[in-house]
Design a protein around this motif. Structure first.
Motif, mmCIF file in Angstrom:
data_model
loop_
_atom_site.group_PDB
_atom_site.id
_atom_site.type_symbol
_atom_site.label_atom_id
_atom_site.label_comp_id
_atom_site.label_asym_id
_atom_site.label_seq_id
_atom_site.Cartn_x
_atom_site.Cartn_y
_atom_site.Cartn_z
ATOM 1 N N HIS A 64 0.805 -1.236 0.000
ATOM 2 C CA HIS A 64 0.000 0.000 0.000
ATOM 3 C C HIS A 64 0.831 1.277 0.000
ATOM 4 O O HIS A 64 0.384 2.303 -0.485
ATOM 5 C CB HIS A 64 -1.002 0.006 1.167
ATOM 6 N N THR A 102 -7.473 -4.133 -8.538
ATOM 7 C CA THR A 102 -8.042 -4.101 -7.176
ATOM 8 C C THR A 102 -6.987 -3.671 -6.157
ATOM 9 O O THR A 102 -7.236 -2.821 -5.293
ATOM 10 C CB THR A 102 -8.582 -5.503 -6.799
ATOM 11 N N ALA A 106 -6.667 -0.013 -4.019
ATOM 12 C CA ALA A 106 -6.572 0.025 -2.549
ATOM 13 C C ALA A 106 -5.373 0.873 -2.120
ATOM 14 O O ALA A 106 -5.440 1.599 -1.130
ATOM 15 C CB ALA A 106 -6.468 -1.391 -1.993
ATOM 16 N N CYS A 107 -4.273 0.795 -2.879
ATOM 17 C CA CYS A 107 -3.101 1.645 -2.599
ATOM 18 C C CYS A 107 -3.487 3.106 -2.789
ATOM 19 O O CYS A 107 -3.196 3.949 -1.929
ATOM 20 C CB CYS A 107 -1.947 1.329 -3.554
ATOM 21 N N ASN A 109 -6.289 4.604 -2.633
ATOM 22 C CA ASN A 109 -7.300 5.151 -1.724
ATOM 23 C C ASN A 109 -6.952 5.029 -0.240
ATOM 24 O O ASN A 109 -7.728 5.469 0.603
ATOM 25 C CB ASN A 109 -8.645 4.449 -1.980
ATOM 26 N N HIS A 110 -5.795 4.459 0.081
ATOM 27 C CA HIS A 110 -5.571 4.131 1.503
ATOM 28 C C HIS A 110 -5.376 5.344 2.404
ATOM 29 O O HIS A 110 -5.541 5.246 3.628
ATOM 30 C CB HIS A 110 -4.409 3.139 1.669
ATOM 31 N N GLY A 117 -14.341 2.911 2.176
ATOM 32 C CA GLY A 117 -14.174 2.371 0.831
ATOM 33 C C GLY A 117 -14.703 0.953 0.736
ATOM 34 O O GLY A 117 -15.571 0.539 1.515
ATOM 35 N N GLU A 121 -10.427 -2.277 0.831
ATOM 36 C CA GLU A 121 -9.762 -0.995 1.108
ATOM 37 C C GLU A 121 -9.812 -0.658 2.594
ATOM 38 O O GLU A 121 -8.848 -0.143 3.163
ATOM 39 C CB GLU A 121 -10.409 0.128 0.298
ATOM 40 N N LYS A 125 -6.609 0.169 5.165
ATOM 41 C CA LYS A 125 -6.538 1.365 6.015
ATOM 42 C C LYS A 125 -6.424 0.977 7.493
ATOM 43 O O LYS A 125 -5.601 1.519 8.233
ATOM 44 C CB LYS A 125 -7.788 2.224 5.825
#
Ligand SMILES: [Fe+2]
Length: 163
Positions: A64, A102, A106-107, A109-110, A117, A121, A125
């Motif tokens: 991430h 995918t 996730a990276c 939006n973390h 999310g 996700e 986090k």
């Protein structure tokens, strides 16, 4: 070796052989390596508990901070990691295109810790925060503190604990 272990091995080799060591990095590379090793284990446990794919959750958590790993810069590191991590994941040969997208999302939006999310996700986090907390990082941002409190409650841990 499972895919997480293979990925961690490749990522740590990538860091030690290809990432430039600079004195002004936001975090030392030693921390990046520790975080790559430990945060995914929380992800796996949370994923099992929440009914999310544990392998993908652990792998997304392992990579991430790819943006910060390659640039050394904290600001906007989540967004900055999106394209580089897709390229690097494709080079590993371990993942399908769908999995890469995918994981990369996730990276990306973390860092939006105040937003909710996808289930995967959310695990990235939460695992990020728990791992930082357990390593004694000061969790000061409001969204981070709320997230930490929520996960501790989910794991039936006492609210306050000195580490
Ligand atoms: Fe991060």
């Amino acid at each position: 070796m499972n895919r997480l272990a293979k990925l961690q091995d490749m990522l740590i080799k990538y860091i030690t052989e290809e990432v430039e060591t600079k004195n002004n990095r936001a975090y030392p590379l030693s921390w990046e390596i520790v975080h790559i090793a430990s945060a995914p284990q929380f992800a796996r446990l949370l994923a099992e508990k929440r009914g999310v794919d544990p392998e993908l959750a652990a792998i997304a958590t392992a990579v991430h901070d790819f943006g910060r790993i390659v640039t050394g810069v904290q600001e906007n590191h989540a967004e900055a990691g999106y394209e580089p991590v897709k390229k690097w994941l494709a080079e590993t040969g371990l993942f399908s295109e769908e999995e890469i997208e995918t994981i990369a999302l996730a990276c990306k939006n973390h860092s939006s810790k105040e937003e909710v999310g996808t289930p995967l996700e959310e695990i990235v986090k939460d695992s990020d925060i728990i791992d930082c907390y357990l390593h004694g990082h000061v969790i000061s941002k409001d969204a981070h503190r709320k997230r930490l409190a929520k996960v501790k409650k989910e794991l039936n841990l006492p609210e306050e604990q000195n580490l």
